[in-house]
Design a protein around this motif. Structure first.
Motif, mmCIF file in Angstrom:
data_model
loop_
_atom_site.group_PDB
_atom_site.id
_atom_site.type_symbol
_atom_site.label_atom_id
_atom_site.label_comp_id
_atom_site.label_asym_id
_atom_site.label_seq_id
_atom_site.Cartn_x
_atom_site.Cartn_y
_atom_site.Cartn_z
ATOM 1 N N GLU B 47 0.833 -1.198 0.000
ATOM 2 C CA GLU B 47 0.000 0.000 0.000
ATOM 3 C C GLU B 47 0.866 1.245 0.000
ATOM 4 O O GLU B 47 0.589 2.222 -0.702
ATOM 5 N N LEU B 48 1.904 1.181 0.789
ATOM 6 C CA LEU B 48 2.801 2.333 0.834
ATOM 7 C C LEU B 48 3.460 2.557 -0.514
ATOM 8 O O LEU B 48 3.617 3.693 -0.969
ATOM 9 N N SER B 56 11.381 3.292 -4.556
ATOM 10 C CA SER B 56 11.801 1.933 -4.878
ATOM 11 C C SER B 56 11.593 1.042 -3.666
ATOM 12 O O SER B 56 11.546 1.505 -2.533
ATOM 13 N N ALA B 57 11.498 -0.248 -3.936
ATOM 14 C CA ALA B 57 11.295 -1.186 -2.839
ATOM 15 C C ALA B 57 12.435 -1.075 -1.842
ATOM 16 O O ALA B 57 12.229 -1.122 -0.626
ATOM 17 N N SER B 61 11.871 -0.178 2.121
ATOM 18 C CA SER B 61 12.169 -1.090 3.220
ATOM 19 C C SER B 61 13.299 -0.533 4.070
ATOM 20 O O SER B 61 13.334 -0.727 5.281
ATOM 21 N N GLU B 62 14.179 0.215 3.446
ATOM 22 C CA GLU B 62 15.270 0.828 4.206
ATOM 23 C C GLU B 62 14.710 1.856 5.193
ATOM 24 O O GLU B 62 15.048 1.866 6.367
ATOM 25 N N ARG B 63 13.845 2.705 4.671
ATOM 26 C CA ARG B 63 13.252 3.734 5.521
ATOM 27 C C ARG B 63 12.425 3.110 6.637
ATOM 28 O O ARG B 63 12.471 3.545 7.774
ATOM 29 N N LEU B 67 13.184 3.694 10.550
ATOM 30 C CA LEU B 67 12.188 4.265 11.450
ATOM 31 C C LEU B 67 11.815 3.289 12.548
ATOM 32 O O LEU B 67 11.541 3.693 13.674
ATOM 33 N N GLU B 68 11.839 2.025 12.209
ATOM 34 C CA GLU B 68 11.547 1.033 13.229
ATOM 35 C C GLU B 68 12.635 1.065 14.295
ATOM 36 O O GLU B 68 12.357 1.059 15.491
#
Lengths: 121, 121
Positions: B47-48, B56-57, B61-63, B67-68
């Motif tokens: 969705e994001l 890009s994927a 996923s890096e961001r 953030l996690e």
DNA sequence: CAGGATCCAATTCGATACTG
DNA sequence: CAGTATCGAATTGGATCCTG
């Protein structure tokens, strides 16, 4: 084997919602700081350096020119002896203040909350 | 406009600001966007990606992992078949919203004012 | 002091390809 | 679909030296 030329990278100008438009202005190092320190009124190069002891002369002048070219900061020469220059926020610059203030406010909360690393300036 | 009316320069520079602390979280590409799109509620990876067609994927996923690791975003596995993961803002993440909102608001004004590049959402 | 020019190490991020 | 791994081009920003 043949020389493999990489396809040109897309390099899209910043992204999707209006954050990009704003981050293009605020996103680089020291930019929000500079604006913050100008928000109280015009200031000279050296004063700004003093406000932010960690910034290099190169960075500061680079950021000031960036911001000037974007219409956020205005450089005015002051007739004195020797003449010196002052930097101040334009109206456009003033419009950025709510965002800067929000960033500062959150930053303070984060710092308390994380009890973390010291920051100069 | 000719010369700017020069007010007296700031005698009292603003106190040390916590800009850096906040920009360390918001400063990288796409970060504010991701938070923005999560602010309406938890969302899945796809969705994001759909929200931000240009990302890009890898970036996403890096961001998300950045953030996690900073406690801004939370990844929760949803028990369904097949189980999937959702990302949502933590309380700390919610604390960032005023800043994001201010950035978005200013971004919109800048866009109008500069009448510039199109951006969605 | 105010600021430009140059060099360079580190980071950033896109494209591509690969895995479960 | 949901993500990871690798590569490398481009940008960043610090240090340093140079100027009026």
């Amino acid at each position: 084997m043949a020389l493999k030329i990489r396809k040109n990278r897309a390099k899209n100008p910043p992204p999707t919602c209006a954050v990009g438009t704003c981050m293009q202005v605020l996103g680089k190092a020291w930019t929000p700081n500079v604006i913050w320190y100008l928000s109280a009124g015009p200031r000279r190069f050296g004063e700004l350096r003093h406000d932010m002891p960690q910034i290099s002369a190169k960075m500061l002048s680079e950021r000031l020119r960036d911001l000037e070219s974007k219409g956020v900061v205005e450089r005015c020469v002051v007739p004195s002896s020797p003449p010196s220059a002052e930097y101040g926020l334009t109206e456009l610059g003033l419009e950025l203040m709510p965002a800067i203030e929000a960033i500062v406010a959150v930053g303070k909360r984060l710092k308390e909350r994380m009890g973390q690393a010291a920051e100069a300036a």
